[in-house]
Write a protein that holds these residues in place. Sequence first.
Motif, PDB file in Angstrom:
ATOM      1  N   CYS A 148      -3.282 -16.635  65.526  1.00 12.83           N
ATOM      2  CA  CYS A 148      -3.057 -18.025  65.127  1.00 12.83           C
ATOM      3  C   CYS A 148      -1.719 -18.154  64.397  1.00 12.83           C
ATOM      4  CB  CYS A 148      -4.204 -18.460  64.210  1.00 12.83           C
ATOM      5  SG  CYS A 148      -4.207 -20.232  63.796  1.00 12.83           S
ATOM      6  N   ASP A 178      -1.323 -19.641  61.740  1.00 12.58           N
ATOM      7  CA  ASP A 178      -1.646 -19.805  60.316  1.00 12.58           C
ATOM      8  C   ASP A 178      -0.753 -18.936  59.425  1.00 12.58           C
ATOM      9  OD1 ASP A 178      -3.195 -19.300  57.739  1.00 12.58           O
ATOM     10  OD2 ASP A 178      -4.419 -20.834  58.696  1.00 12.58           O
ATOM     11  N   GLY A 199      -4.733 -21.690  66.793  1.00 11.94           N
ATOM     12  CA  GLY A 199      -6.052 -21.389  67.342  1.00 11.94           C
ATOM     13  C   GLY A 199      -6.149 -20.117  68.159  1.00 11.94           C
ATOM     14  N   HIS A 217      -9.288 -15.810  62.889  1.00 13.44           N
ATOM     15  CA  HIS A 217      -9.347 -15.602  61.429  1.00 13.44           C
ATOM     16  C   HIS A 217     -10.216 -16.663  60.758  1.00 13.44           C
ATOM     17  CE1 HIS A 217      -6.654 -19.011  60.195  1.00 13.44           C
ATOM     18  NE2 HIS A 217      -6.400 -18.950  61.481  1.00 13.44           N
ATOM     19  N   CYS A 253      -9.826 -21.122  59.568  1.00 10.28           N
ATOM     20  CA  CYS A 253      -8.864 -21.579  60.588  1.00 10.28           C
ATOM     21  C   CYS A 253      -8.923 -23.108  60.767  1.00 10.28           C
ATOM     22  CB  CYS A 253      -9.155 -20.882  61.919  1.00 10.28           C
ATOM     23  SG  CYS A 253      -7.966 -21.323  63.196  1.00 10.28           S
ATOM     24  N   GLY A 254      -7.810 -23.761  60.453  1.00  6.94           N
ATOM     25  CA  GLY A 254      -7.734 -25.217  60.585  1.00  6.94           C
ATOM     26  C   GLY A 254      -7.935 -25.676  62.023  1.00  6.94           C
TER      27      GLY A 254
HETATM   28 ZN   LIG Z   1      -5.940 -20.565  62.612  1.00  8.47          ZN
END
Ligand SMILES: [Zn+2]
Lengths: 224, 224, 224, 224, 224, 224
Positions: free
Chosen positions: C39, C41, C64, C98, C101-102
């Motif tokens: 991701c 992130d 994602g 992870h 995760c948004g």
């Molecule tokens: Zn994520």
Amino acid sequence: MPKFAAGVVRFQQHVFPEKQELFERLSKGQSPEALFITCSDSRIETAMITQTDPGELFICRNAGNIVPPHTDNTGGMTASIEFAVAALRIPHIVICGHTQCGAMTGAMDPGGLEHLPHVRKWLGYAEAAVAIVKDQGDTLTPEAQMRMLLEQNVILQLRHLETHPSVAVRLARGDLRLHGWVYDIEKGTVDAYDAASGAFRTVTDIYAAEVAQYATTCEHGDHR
Amino acid sequence: MPKFAAGVVRFQQHVFPEKQELFERLSKGQSPEALFITCSDSRIETAMITQTDPGELFICRNAGNIVPPHTDNTGGMTASIEFAVAALRIPHIVICGHTQCGAMTGAMDPGGLEHLPHVRKWLGYAEAAVAIVKDQGDTLTPEAQMRMLLEQNVILQLRHLETHPSVAVRLARGDLRLHGWVYDIEKGTVDAYDAASGAFRTVTDIYAAEVAQYATTCEHGDHR
Amino acid sequence: MPKFAAGVVRFQQHVFPEKQELFERLSKGQSPEALFITCSDSRIETAMITQTDPGELFICRNAGNIVPPHTDNTGGMTASIEFAVAALRIPHIVICGHTQCGAMTGAMDPGGLEHLPHVRKWLGYAEAAVAIVKDQGDTLTPEAQMRMLLEQNVILQLRHLETHPSVAVRLARGDLRLHGWVYDIEKGTVDAYDAASGAFRTVTDIYAAEVAQYATTCEHGDHR
Amino acid sequence: MPKFAAGVVRFQQHVFPEKQELFERLSKGQSPEALFITCSDSRIETAMITQTDPGELFICRNAGNIVPPHTDNTGGMTASIEFAVAALRIPHIVICGHTQCGAMTGAMDPGGLEHLPHVRKWLGYAEAAVAIVKDQGDTLTPEAQMRMLLEQNVILQLRHLETHPSVAVRLARGDLRLHGWVYDIEKGTVDAYDAASGAFRTVTDIYAAEVAQYATTCEHGDHR
Amino acid sequence: MPKFAAGVVRFQQHVFPEKQELFERLSKGQSPEALFITCSDSRIETAMITQTDPGELFICRNAGNIVPPHTDNTGGMTASIEFAVAALRIPHIVICGHTQCGAMTGAMDPGGLEHLPHVRKWLGYAEAAVAIVKDQGDTLTPEAQMRMLLEQNVILQLRHLETHPSVAVRLARGDLRLHGWVYDIEKGTVDAYDAASGAFRTVTDIYAAEVAQYATTCEHGDHR
Amino acid sequence: MPKFAAGVVRFQQHVFPEKQELFERLSKGQSPEALFITCSDSRIETAMITQTDPGELFICRNAGNIVPPHTDNTGGMTASIEFAVAALRIPHIVICGHTQCGAMTGAMDPGGLEHLPHVRKWLGYAEAAVAIVKDQGDTLTPEAQMRMLLEQNVILQLRHLETHPSVAVRLARGDLRLHGWVYDIEKGTVDAYDAASGAFRTVTDIYAAEVAQYATTCEHGDHR
Ligand SMILES: [Zn+2]
Ligand SMILES: [Zn+2]
Ligand SMILES: [Zn+2]
Ligand SMILES: [Zn+2]
Ligand SMILES: [Zn+2]
Ligand SMILES: [Zn+2]
């Protein structure tokens, strides 16, 4: 539990042996008489409706008997039509809709397809037919509207078919013929599109000549 | 000349009347046992191979029995699968390849498809299967390579099937079963994929239990 | 104000000189051990988590850790996978999700993505995972549902990976290995997918053999 | 054999415990300073180059550090940019190219990409940069042409970035800043695009002010 | 009833004979001075606004004078731009928006386009301009917002134009010039974009030099 | 140097003032009589050919006067047609091809379009027309083949037009009329498609009734 699994075992043990000669001949290649495009609906048995044997119909089936118009995008219908018309040089194409069609019911009421996003989008290829029914058939009963949609959808898909280069060139050459059918599941009847009058008429009427000719040449045979 | 046109007249006059009761019942709705995905090839008669009646198989047919993986793009297969699995809640899906397949022959030799651009692009969905055969089967005879491709293609399309949300959720739930078949046109035999061993085995072997059970429950009936 | 701008100046003045030899060697070419897909992130630092040096991981990152299935359409993931697997011939692929995760939070609740139309559409590639969680995990706590989604998403993206021809052929050949991970940001732990059992287990458990082997061969070195 | 597998075990046992406090804080959410878009190339370690800690960079990586222009089609880059700019409201975006880039080498010579069709298509997003180099740089040495391409590609991807609505609106508002970098793997230097002059200059020069300010405010801290 | 049908008869009988010489010369080929991209709106008569003769403007018109950015997808604008810039080597491109534009009104209020799905999607190419107006112009009157949108849309489409390889290479070479116009239907005035100041100014001001030069060289001629 | 720039200044200073009243009236809104689709070719001046004033024709122009068939994909033509037919409710659509068409020349010889990939792909929408000419016109002179292509292309684009839902519904309703034209640049003549006979005839012949009627009603007016 799956009956079709038991069926295929039965087929290879009991049914195939009787038809072995036909299949041996067919294993040399196929030269089908028609590309037959119809709905995936389980109640349509193509061989039974057309009284044909294996080797006679090249068959495409999808929900709604849809034919996307020709574009640069390739899908299963575009590819299969190209294969049938340009490679196999099949001389007839039938688009066969049918009564009680779940896909066409959905096309009339896209709100009911909220949880079926791909079905909804696929039925967008019937949008011009739906628009005509909603505009021209607004005073009809729901049954008459549905009948009108089945017919308009077949006419629209025939028009889409004509945008495919392989089809257009053979139509211009005159060695390809298009047929638009609506099969009535409950009555067992088929009506066919008559481009000259713009209306659907019974197959008995439309194919009177073919039936007569076929009757003559095959007088003593039973083809099934 | 078109035999299928004469056939449909014959169907409605002579065949349908005998089955009227079945079709009347079917006109109330369909609840097919399987979504049957197979090639458009004219030599495959789905009802005959599976010994099924109208109403038992929801059928999708395209050149090469291809199932594109799930994406945001909608095509006929994606929509028809969604309709069969999420709306009709069909409990089985069969992907059925076959010997002598013109589409698979083309997939092995895309050079021969220069004038069939859409067929070539459509067969791109079999590319992973072709790549495996070219890499792993390079010492095989052409016949063995083709057999390997037919099997690898069915396995690949099964994998594509599993990327469709409607299929994935029902597999997780345990109320959907996938079947991968290769039908031999010349011999009339069907082999089925055994995921546990990663190999194809005869249907008699794979479906021994189903056949036994079906034989018991249907002892006195003739389903065709 | 931008700290990373000051950082890059510091890097070239103070950090690089110490690593000059490594980078001189690397400027001859790369032969990374793994394609690492994770991701975007900010809390995931790939080099730290894997304790690797420059030159060891070919890295793809997107919101994602999504891998679209293979189709004729080309995107960044499809192209980068082809480059890594077919050109660089990398022997391992890791897909690393992870916690916190948004993107996955958005996938569970697409309603909250109304003003992020592209994020919503991109997360459609996780739709099969979301559908499984909503169906199978409906009695779980929100935390357990999210954990289930993180795992199901990694499994789904692994399945998508297998539809890419370059991946499929090397899996068939046996010289490519796939890894599915979930990294826990708060606890610093990583769990890995065990295809045999269909479940996630600790990396200590999954990679016990690798750790032992690596410990032996590198006994005296410090690789960071 | 996979070193990264042993590495992750080492990370969770030995490295994470020392950083536990940082990760506990980060598990509350991310508010990164920059969206950092760079190539997948294994020799680029984003944290090292920018001397940043986990939580500071939202990272997108693909072969060639490409940013497709905004259209109705959604891909990983479009979605991740939307997420970073419209949802996380990140104040900086860096596009970072690099020397020795295999993707850019391929873009200059698409003939060498015959067996990498997706890479070839993906690099079509660098086509305008390649066309400029071939036209304007035809008298340069291959090395100078490649350098020119690395810079033109970064400039082109910055232009693509500006077509994304979320980016355009924040640029108009004045709370987003774009950075175009080329990182030299062998020398450890970074040059940055100066829009005013249309040329690339050293980061020391471009970010003199930021470095000075940062040195002042962080005098006593060690941020790594 | 169709006046244009009567018009074309009148044209060929009465108007063409007077211009026969010009058209005979033009039938040898075209070398237009500008690619003129404008809205389909019926109130824009390109020849009248620019006081040009047949042969001088290569014209593309669509609802909203939109130019999609360059991607691998081909549409009418992308193809026509390529033809004009790379094949005909036209030295100028004008993008001409206009007041009272129905398309731009729709872009500001997509809710009103519910029954025009394709218009809505097409206007997505103006989304970045709309977003800027909604964010930066929220305190303006509706009229001022619309004016701002007309200008921002022209600027955005100019930016899209620059992503097309054929355009980018000729801009780098310096033999192509871009013009952004807004035509006021009611007042008959045209304002042009001044990239240096980022604002629109009257054509009299922007093209003062061209007008002077043209006046000198053509002193005695009447070009219409 | 750009004459059109000097022209626009001249227009607003000298030409517009004379037409002020017309433009003031037009600024209230447009209700054009026809959607006029023609080639971008500089030698076609739509207002001159049709002897129409501003406000009478809603104009779409692209290389080759192409109309993609209706699909879920949106392009400039699809959107502009929807706007013209469903929102403005225009009662006529003209598709106007022309002699000396560079696009059609390219369509006949795609080999010459190697460096114009988008033009080549766009002309794929004329593929069915090209295929018919190559098949049916193989014994014709190149000039006769080109003439045949111009006509076949107009017929094909008319067919594509009929697949658009907004067009189909209004054709069914009977309040929309389609016109297919070929304009001869050198001779100043226009031929129109006669669907009944499947051939092109002179406009004088086709529109005899309209001309007569128009002559009567407008006896004393000069509409230009
Ligand atoms: Zn994520
Ligand atoms: Zn149906
Ligand atoms: Zn086949
Ligand atoms: Zn690179
Ligand atoms: Zn307009
Ligand atoms: Zn033309």
